[in-house]
Write a protein that holds these residues in place. Structure first.
Motif, PDB file in Angstrom:
ATOM      1  N   LYS A  49      30.061  67.745 -54.996  1.00 51.51           N
ATOM      2  CA  LYS A  49      28.954  67.109 -55.721  1.00 51.51           C
ATOM      3  C   LYS A  49      27.713  66.979 -54.825  1.00 51.51           C
ATOM      4  O   LYS A  49      26.583  67.187 -55.266  1.00 51.51           O
ATOM      5  N   GLU A  50      27.953  66.590 -53.541  1.00 49.66           N
ATOM      6  CA  GLU A  50      26.813  66.427 -52.631  1.00 49.66           C
ATOM      7  C   GLU A  50      26.084  67.759 -52.421  1.00 49.66           C
ATOM      8  O   GLU A  50      24.855  67.826 -52.427  1.00 49.66           O
ATOM      9  N   LYS A  51      26.828  68.836 -52.206  1.00 52.09           N
ATOM     10  CA  LYS A  51      26.216  70.142 -51.998  1.00 52.09           C
ATOM     11  C   LYS A  51      25.446  70.587 -53.221  1.00 52.09           C
ATOM     12  O   LYS A  51      24.369  71.189 -53.130  1.00 52.09           O
ATOM     13  N   MET A  52      26.016  70.312 -54.388  1.00 49.35           N
ATOM     14  CA  MET A  52      25.306  70.680 -55.607  1.00 49.35           C
ATOM     15  C   MET A  52      24.002  69.907 -55.732  1.00 49.35           C
ATOM     16  O   MET A  52      22.970  70.451 -56.150  1.00 49.35           O
ATOM     17  N   LEU A  53      24.058  68.580 -55.357  1.00 49.66           N
ATOM     18  CA  LEU A  53      22.823  67.782 -55.416  1.00 49.66           C
ATOM     19  C   LEU A  53      21.773  68.331 -54.430  1.00 49.66           C
ATOM     20  O   LEU A  53      20.585  68.422 -54.751  1.00 49.66           O
ATOM     21  N   GLN A  54      22.228  68.667 -53.202  1.00 52.59           N
ATOM     22  CA  GLN A  54      21.293  69.208 -52.221  1.00 52.59           C
ATOM     23  C   GLN A  54      20.702  70.532 -52.698  1.00 52.59           C
ATOM     24  O   GLN A  54      19.494  70.799 -52.528  1.00 52.59           O
ATOM     25  N   ALA A  55      21.567  71.379 -53.273  1.00 58.08           N
ATOM     26  CA  ALA A  55      21.063  72.665 -53.775  1.00 58.08           C
ATOM     27  C   ALA A  55      20.052  72.454 -54.887  1.00 58.08           C
ATOM     28  O   ALA A  55      19.032  73.154 -54.969  1.00 58.08           O
ATOM     29  N   LYS A  56      20.351  71.477 -55.761  1.00 60.30           N
ATOM     30  CA  LYS A  56      19.411  71.197 -56.856  1.00 60.30           C
ATOM     31  C   LYS A  56      18.078  70.688 -56.311  1.00 60.30           C
ATOM     32  O   LYS A  56      17.008  71.096 -56.775  1.00 60.30           O
ATOM     33  N   GLU A  57      18.135  69.775 -55.263  1.00 58.56           N
ATOM     34  CA  GLU A  57      16.883  69.273 -54.678  1.00 58.56           C
ATOM     35  C   GLU A  57      16.089  70.411 -54.022  1.00 58.56           C
ATOM     36  O   GLU A  57      14.866  70.486 -54.140  1.00 58.56           O
ATOM     37  N   LYS A  58      16.787  71.293 -53.294  1.00 63.90           N
ATOM     38  CA  LYS A  58      16.123  72.412 -52.651  1.00 63.90           C
ATOM     39  C   LYS A  58      15.467  73.319 -53.693  1.00 63.90           C
ATOM     40  O   LYS A  58      14.331  73.798 -53.509  1.00 63.90           O
ATOM     41  N   TYR A  59      16.177  73.519 -54.796  1.00 57.67           N
ATOM     42  CA  TYR A  59      15.647  74.354 -55.877  1.00 57.67           C
ATOM     43  C   TYR A  59      14.376  73.737 -56.439  1.00 57.67           C
ATOM     44  O   TYR A  59      13.368  74.415 -56.656  1.00 57.67           O
ATOM     45  N   LEU A  60      14.456  72.399 -56.673  1.00 60.23           N
ATOM     46  CA  LEU A  60      13.260  71.728 -57.217  1.00 60.23           C
ATOM     47  C   LEU A  60      12.082  71.806 -56.235  1.00 60.23           C
ATOM     48  O   LEU A  60      10.923  71.993 -56.640  1.00 60.23           O
ATOM     49  N   GLN A  61      12.400  71.637 -54.937  1.00 61.41           N
ATOM     50  CA  GLN A  61      11.340  71.691 -53.921  1.00 61.41           C
ATOM     51  C   GLN A  61      10.694  73.073 -53.878  1.00 61.41           C
ATOM     52  O   GLN A  61       9.463  73.215 -53.854  1.00 61.41           O
ATOM     53  N   LEU A  62      11.533  74.114 -53.844  1.00 64.56           N
ATOM     54  CA  LEU A  62      11.006  75.478 -53.821  1.00 64.56           C
ATOM     55  C   LEU A  62      10.215  75.791 -55.077  1.00 64.56           C
ATOM     56  O   LEU A  62       9.182  76.481 -55.046  1.00 64.56           O
ATOM     57  N   LYS A  63      10.710  75.269 -56.212  1.00 65.75           N
ATOM     58  CA  LYS A  63      10.001  75.488 -57.469  1.00 65.75           C
ATOM     59  C   LYS A  63       8.612  74.854 -57.436  1.00 65.75           C
ATOM     60  O   LYS A  63       7.613  75.453 -57.863  1.00 65.75           O
ATOM     61  N   ALA A  64       8.555  73.600 -56.874  1.00 64.59           N
ATOM     62  CA  ALA A  64       7.261  72.899 -56.797  1.00 64.59           C
ATOM     63  C   ALA A  64       6.306  73.653 -55.864  1.00 64.59           C
ATOM     64  O   ALA A  64       5.117  73.817 -56.163  1.00 64.59           O
ATOM     65  N   GLU A  65       6.838  74.116 -54.711  1.00 66.20           N
ATOM     66  CA  GLU A  65       5.981  74.852 -53.793  1.00 66.20           C
ATOM     67  C   GLU A  65       5.481  76.144 -54.422  1.00 66.20           C
ATOM     68  O   GLU A  65       4.318  76.522 -54.250  1.00 66.20           O
ATOM     69  N   HIS A  66       6.366  76.821 -55.139  1.00 69.38           N
ATOM     70  CA  HIS A  66       5.957  78.055 -55.797  1.00 69.38           C
ATOM     71  C   HIS A  66       4.871  77.798 -56.836  1.00 69.38           C
ATOM     72  O   HIS A  66       3.883  78.540 -56.932  1.00 69.38           O
ATOM     73  N   GLU A  67       5.063  76.732 -57.591  1.00 69.82           N
ATOM     74  CA  GLU A  67       4.059  76.406 -58.604  1.00 69.82           C
ATOM     75  C   GLU A  67       2.721  76.057 -57.952  1.00 69.82           C
ATOM     76  O   GLU A  67       1.654  76.442 -58.448  1.00 69.82           O
TER      77      GLU A  67
END
Length: 513
Positions: A49-67
């Motif tokens: 669960k922790e790894k999935m949460l970290q992956a989701k946060e990283k995804y959101l961060q990369l998405k925000a930077e890309h936007e």
């Protein structure tokens, strides 16, 4: 029998007990393993669960930077498009202006062509009229056009020369009055603010002694002491009938000072013999070298000049023991430095550079070696070697016109050098060179046609030229004074300035009988 039965029972009991114990232990191990497996499964779920949460946060961060990146690029593209549209509009406007100006230019060319045709037609008419008028004038005057032109040119030339001489004289008189007044104010102001003592040196020094008995000890047996002293110092020591005095003769003031101090130490100590003389002279030389450095440092501090190279400081100290026409070189350089700083301040220039150049302008007179160069050029090379300011270097090299002046400080140093040397009492001049300079002045004036007599008066500061009234006109007299002043400036060397007065007089003599 009973014992055997008891043993068998005991063995069977032990076997059953071991079997039961192993069974119980196996169940406990199985239970423990299941518990551990369950805990590991729980922990794995938590980590998952922790790894999935970290992956989701990283995804959101990369998405925000890309936007954000896409947004910034869109903004840049919009800005570039806006600038491009503005440039297109400006280009369109310029094209419209160009087309409009092209039309105007074409119209102007057409008008100009018409005007040229009109002018050409008028010019032809004027040429025909000019030829007709010229033929009439030639017939009336009896002169050709060429002869009339030559006569007119000659007349205009004479009138122009006369008018030009009058105009030049008026302009020069006015400029002389203005320049003389301003220059006199500036020089007097600078001299009043710069108070330097007059120091004239000779080529001999007098060493006083208490009684004449000391002379014999200085001479030594068969003159060995005085010979050793002269060899060690390079100074001629004159012991004659002069009471209570010994003359030290030599053109090098440093050597004279070394000889004087050495004599003082020897006479005070009382031990005078060749070995002692050499020892004392060596010590005095070291003392003089140290004193030279101290004098250089003190001079630079007194004048407020900083960051001088140590070799330049040593050469400044050596100026104390050098003279120019009898004038102490260090005092002369300090006076030039102060005068130059004052003049530079009055003229709105840099007084620090002027003072620095004034102090160093005669540095080429005190080198350790004597190369075959004028002292101004040698001083300029020393200043370049020790990284002085280019304006200072040029002022040193050009104060006797060896090189071209490239800054306003250079003529100031030249003027201040002349002022310090020409000041009454500052220098002494050899009689022969003084008389020769006066004769050269008179002979130079006599070389002009129409000059009858010449007189150099006021110690060579004024030259009076008497011309014949029947050979020289008033205008010619003015021209002679001007030409003579320029020739003296270029061909002669003299202190200060020389006034040239041309006298033309007409005498009418009659006798009553």
């Amino acid at each position: 029998m009973n014992i055997l039965i008891c043993a068998i029972i005991a063995v069977v009991s032990l076997g059953l007990g071991g079997l039961i114990a192993s069974t119980i232990l196996r169940k406990a191990i199985v239970k423990k393993s299941q518990h551990i497996l369950k805990e590991a499964t729980s922990e794995a779920e938590v980590v998952k669960k922790e790894k999935m949460l970290q992956a989701k946060e990283k995804y959101l961060q990369l998405k925000a930077e890309h936007e954000k990146f896409v947004f910034e690029k869109n903004q840049e593209i919009n800005t570039a498009e806006s600038k491009l549209r503005q440039k297109e509009q400006a280009f369109s406007q310029r094209m419209e202006d160009y087309q409009r100006k092209q039309k105007e230019l074409n119209q102007l060319q057409e008008n100009l062509s018409n005007q040229i045709e009109i002018v050409a037609r008028k010019q032809n008419e004027l040429e025909k009229s000019y030829k007709q008028q010229l033929e009439k004038l030639e017939s009336i005057s009896g002169l050709s056009a060429h002869e009339a032109k030559a006569e007119l040119v000659e007349t205009l030339k004479l009138e122009a020369q006369a008018d030009a001489q009058i105009f030049i004289k008026d302009m020069m008189d006015e400029a002389k009055i203005t320049a003389h007044n301003e220059a006199r104010k500036l020089v007097i102001h600078s001299l009043q603010r710069t108070a330097t003592e007059v120091a004239i040196e000779n080529s001999v020094s007098v060493f006083p002694i208490e009684n004449d008995e000391v002379k014999g000890r200085i001479i030594g047996r068969e003159g060995r002491n005085i010979r050793a002293l002269e060899a060690a110092t390079g100074i001629e020591i004159i012991v004659d009938d002069t009471p209570e005095a010994i003359i030290l003769s030599g053109f090098d003031p440093v050597r004279r000072e070394i000889a004087r101090l050495s004599l003082h130490k020897l006479v005070t100590d009382g031990r005078i013999h060749p070995a002692r003389i050499e020892e004392v002279v060596a010590k005095v030389k070291k003392q003089i070298d140290q004193e030279i450095i101290e004098v250089g440092k003190r001079t630079a501090i007194d004048l407020g000049i900083h960051n001088l190279h140590h070799e330049l400081i040593r050469l400044i100290g050596k100026m104390k023991y050098r003279s120019s026409y009898g004038q102490n070189l260090l005092q002369h350089s300090k006076e030039v430095a102060n005068l130059a700083a004052t003049m530079a301040s009055e003229l709105g220039l840099n007084p620090k550079l002027a003072k620095r150049a004034g102090l160093l302008h005669d540095i080429g007179k005190v080198p350790d070696n004597e190369p075959d160069l004028p002292h101004a050029m040698l001083g300029m090379k020393l200043a370049e070697k020790f990284k002085e300011h280019p304006e200072v270097v040029n002022a040193i090299g050009s104060h006797h016109d060896e090189v071209e002046m490239t800054s306003l400080i250079s003529p100031i140093i030249q003027v201040c050098d002349a002022i310090s040397g020409a000041r009454p009492g500052a220098r002494r001049e050899v009689v022969e060179s003084y008389i020769k300079r006066l004769n050269d002045l008179e002979e130079l004036a006599l070389s002009y046609p129409g000059v009858v007599k010449t007189y150099a008066i006021q110690a060579g500061r004024e030259l009076r030229v008497i011309v014949g009234s029947d050979k020289v006109s008033d205008k010619d007299a003015e021209q002679i004074s001007y030409d003579l002043s320029k020739k003296i400036q270029t061909e002669m060397t003299y202190p200060g300035q020389i006034k040239i007065t041309v006298i033309r007089e007409t005498r009418a003599v009659a006798y009553a009988k």
